[in-house]
Design a protein around this motif. Structure first.
Motif, mmCIF file in Angstrom:
data_model
loop_
_atom_site.group_PDB
_atom_site.id
_atom_site.type_symbol
_atom_site.label_atom_id
_atom_site.label_comp_id
_atom_site.label_asym_id
_atom_site.label_seq_id
_atom_site.Cartn_x
_atom_site.Cartn_y
_atom_site.Cartn_z
ATOM 1 N N LEU A 1 -2.167 19.370 13.701
ATOM 2 C CA LEU A 1 -1.846 20.760 13.411
ATOM 3 C C LEU A 1 -0.341 20.930 13.537
ATOM 4 N N ALA A 2 0.254 21.490 12.520
ATOM 5 C CA ALA A 2 1.691 21.781 12.572
ATOM 6 C C ALA A 2 1.868 23.263 12.328
ATOM 7 N N SER A 3 2.685 23.867 13.149
ATOM 8 C CA SER A 3 2.934 25.287 12.994
ATOM 9 C C SER A 3 4.269 25.623 13.618
ATOM 10 N N HIS A 4 4.680 26.870 13.486
ATOM 11 C CA HIS A 4 5.929 27.333 14.070
ATOM 12 C C HIS A 4 5.821 27.345 15.586
ATOM 13 N N GLY A 5 6.881 26.965 16.262
ATOM 14 C CA GLY A 5 6.883 26.846 17.709
ATOM 15 C C GLY A 5 6.515 28.113 18.448
ATOM 16 N N ASN A 6 6.955 29.279 17.961
ATOM 17 C CA ASN A 6 6.636 30.518 18.661
ATOM 18 C C ASN A 6 5.139 30.784 18.642
ATOM 19 N N PHE A 7 4.497 30.554 17.503
ATOM 20 C CA PHE A 7 3.051 30.747 17.425
ATOM 21 C C PHE A 7 2.337 29.775 18.356
ATOM 22 N N LEU A 8 2.730 28.509 18.302
ATOM 23 C CA LEU A 8 2.068 27.520 19.157
ATOM 24 C C LEU A 8 2.321 27.803 20.635
ATOM 25 N N HIS A 9 3.531 28.259 20.960
ATOM 26 C CA HIS A 9 3.825 28.583 22.360
ATOM 27 C C HIS A 9 2.880 29.677 22.858
ATOM 28 N N ASN A 10 2.709 30.736 22.067
ATOM 29 C CA ASN A 10 1.824 31.828 22.470
ATOM 30 C C ASN A 10 0.374 31.359 22.555
ATOM 31 N N LEU A 11 -0.039 30.544 21.598
ATOM 32 C CA LEU A 11 -1.396 30.016 21.617
ATOM 33 C C LEU A 11 -1.635 29.151 22.854
ATOM 34 N N LEU A 12 -0.710 28.213 23.093
ATOM 35 C CA LEU A 12 -0.889 27.288 24.206
ATOM 36 C C LEU A 12 -0.785 27.996 25.556
ATOM 37 N N ALA A 13 0.004 29.065 25.629
ATOM 38 C CA ALA A 13 0.098 29.825 26.877
ATOM 39 C C ALA A 13 -1.266 30.415 27.239
ATOM 40 N N LYS A 14 -2.019 30.834 26.245
ATOM 41 C CA LYS A 14 -3.362 31.378 26.487
ATOM 42 C C LYS A 14 -4.333 30.282 26.934
ATOM 43 N N SER A 15 -3.956 29.021 26.672
ATOM 44 C CA SER A 15 -4.816 27.890 27.015
ATOM 45 C C SER A 15 -4.313 27.143 28.242
#
Length: 143
Positions: free
Chosen positions: A48-62
């Motif tokens: 999965l490749a995506s913009h860092g800000n989106f992934l940061h927010n997603l991973l913070a929830k995880s």
């Protein structure tokens, strides 16, 4: 396998991880890969490749506890649970494979500065040679 852009939905946004997982599970190709790998007792693997800000927010929830994703160039491994009857479940980051670049804005600045200096020096040399040839041509013409 190669990337297939035919899968893209006709409308996108806003970023929604749960909606993305639901959409991804609707793809028969994805379900087939998951079922095939599980039948072989192998772990299905997707990138999965995506913009860092989106992934940061997603991973913070995880449970991701880092403050930033390596200047938008970090590579992590994660495990996403799956239930073959209902789809994907929770995400857990398991490893960091690449921490990103150390201060890329500063590195970019120094590369730009070095390039600019080289251009100025090259132009200076060209102008000096041009003036020398012009002076030589004037001397020959007068002579």
């Amino acid at each position: 396998k190669r990337l297939v852009f035919d899968w893209m939905p006709s409308t996108c946004g806003p970023a929604d991880w749960d909606a993305f997982l639901k959409w991804l599970w609707t793809r028969s190709e994805v379900r087939d890969i998951v079922a095939e790998r599980l039948a072989q007792q192998r772990r299905p693997c997707f990138a999965l490749a995506s913009h860092g800000n989106f992934l940061h927010n997603l991973l913070a929830k995880s449970g991701w506890n880092r403050t930033f994703l390596g200047n938008n160039a970090e590579a992590v491994a994660a495990v996403l649970s799956v239930d073959t009857s209902s789809g994907f479940g929770t995400l857990k980051v398991t490893a960091v494979y690449f921490n990103g670049f150390a201060n890329p804005p500063l590195a970019t600045f120094w590369m730009f500065l070095a390039f600019a200096i080289l251009v100025v020096v090259a132009l200076g040399i060209l102008i000096a040679r041009w003036r020398q040839r012009l002076a030589t041509a004037r001397c020959i013409h007068r002579g």
